[in-house]
Scaffold this active site. Structure first.
Site, PDB file in Angstrom:
ATOM      1  N   ARG A  82     -19.634 -10.138  58.718  1.00  0.00           N
ATOM      2  CA  ARG A  82     -18.986 -11.374  59.181  1.00  0.00           C
ATOM      3  C   ARG A  82     -19.945 -12.555  59.163  1.00  0.00           C
ATOM      4  O   ARG A  82     -19.520 -13.702  59.091  1.00  0.00           O
ATOM      5  CB  ARG A  82     -18.350 -11.168  60.561  1.00  0.00           C
ATOM      6  CG  ARG A  82     -17.082 -10.309  60.494  1.00  0.00           C
ATOM      7  CD  ARG A  82     -16.387 -10.187  61.835  1.00  0.00           C
ATOM      8  NE  ARG A  82     -17.228  -9.679  62.885  1.00  0.00           N
ATOM      9  CZ  ARG A  82     -17.400  -8.388  63.164  1.00  0.00           C
ATOM     10  NH1 ARG A  82     -16.766  -7.475  62.468  1.00  0.00           N
ATOM     11  NH2 ARG A  82     -18.190  -8.017  64.144  1.00  0.00           N
ATOM     12  N   GLU A 119     -29.531   2.400  69.927  1.00  0.00           N
ATOM     13  CA  GLU A 119     -29.443   3.137  71.180  1.00  0.00           C
ATOM     14  C   GLU A 119     -29.405   4.646  70.922  1.00  0.00           C
ATOM     15  O   GLU A 119     -30.030   5.421  71.630  1.00  0.00           O
ATOM     16  CB  GLU A 119     -28.198   2.694  71.946  1.00  0.00           C
ATOM     17  CG  GLU A 119     -28.136   3.223  73.355  1.00  0.00           C
ATOM     18  CD  GLU A 119     -26.971   2.632  74.138  1.00  0.00           C
ATOM     19  OE1 GLU A 119     -26.703   3.165  75.223  1.00  0.00           O
ATOM     20  OE2 GLU A 119     -26.343   1.667  73.662  1.00  0.00           O
TER      21      GLU A 119
END
Length: 195
Positions: A82, A119
């Site tokens: 995007r 993560e």
């Protein structure tokens, strides 16, 4: 849920104004929140509705162009995918080039890779080897700043290839995730959500 409100200031109608005749516009009115996407508990801020509204999209690009022009970039850098939607029209408007940072294996030719921790695992970003000349002044862009991990890795990659990274810009910032704190360069966004 309440997400706060940011109203972009109206610009005067003076000849020096970048937006003569524009009225105040709340870009949040053109950004759709989609609950539980891409997984339960996530509220996804969708810019599809912003892209579809010609006046709001023009206002977004004009406002970003004004912000970016202060950095005097040689080149704008868009982050997959995007970020490309934001960067391409801005590069055209500002008269500068546009280079892409993509995920591993998406760019043809010789690339420079940067591995970074997520993560739960790792990821790799790449840029074409000849996309940036050492010392070129760049501004890196994406549609949204969340935790800042991808932007931080992109900045590290750009530094690795010798770019002078002048700033980072976003349409949306999820301020409650504190992603800005990971970025060691001037950073701006047009809309901020506090929850």
């Amino acid at each position: 849920r309440h997400h706060g409100s940011i109203l972009l200031a109206a610009w005067s109608k003076s000849p020096a104004s970048p937006y003569p005749g524009h009225t105040p516009m709340n870009l949040k009115d053109h950004i759709r929140g989609i609950p539980d996407f891409p997984k339960p508990g996530i509220l996804f801020y969708d810019i599809s509705t912003l892209l579809a509204h010609a006046e709001a999209w023009q206002h977004t690009i004009d406002t970003l162009a004004t912000q970016i022009s202060h950095y005097k970039p040689d080149l704008l850098i868009g982050i997959e995918s995007r970020g490309f939607l934001v960067t391409a029209p801005l590069a055209l408007k500002l008269g500068c080039g546009f280079a892409m940072i993509r995920k591993k294996g998406k760019l043809p030719g010789d690339v420079i890779s940067y591995h970074y921790d997520l993560e739960y695992g790792t990821d790799t970003l790449e840029i074409q080897q000849d996309a940036i000349k050492p010392g070129q002044r760049v501004v890196v862009l994406d549609d949204l700043l969340a935790t800042g991990g991808t932007m931080e890795a992109s900045i590290d990659l750009l530094n690795q290839v010798g770019a002078e990274v002048a700033g980072a810009g976003f349409i949306i910032e999820l301020a409650f995730l504190n992603g800005r704190e990971k970025l060691n360069i001037p950073t701006f966004s047009l809309v901020s959500y506090d929850s």
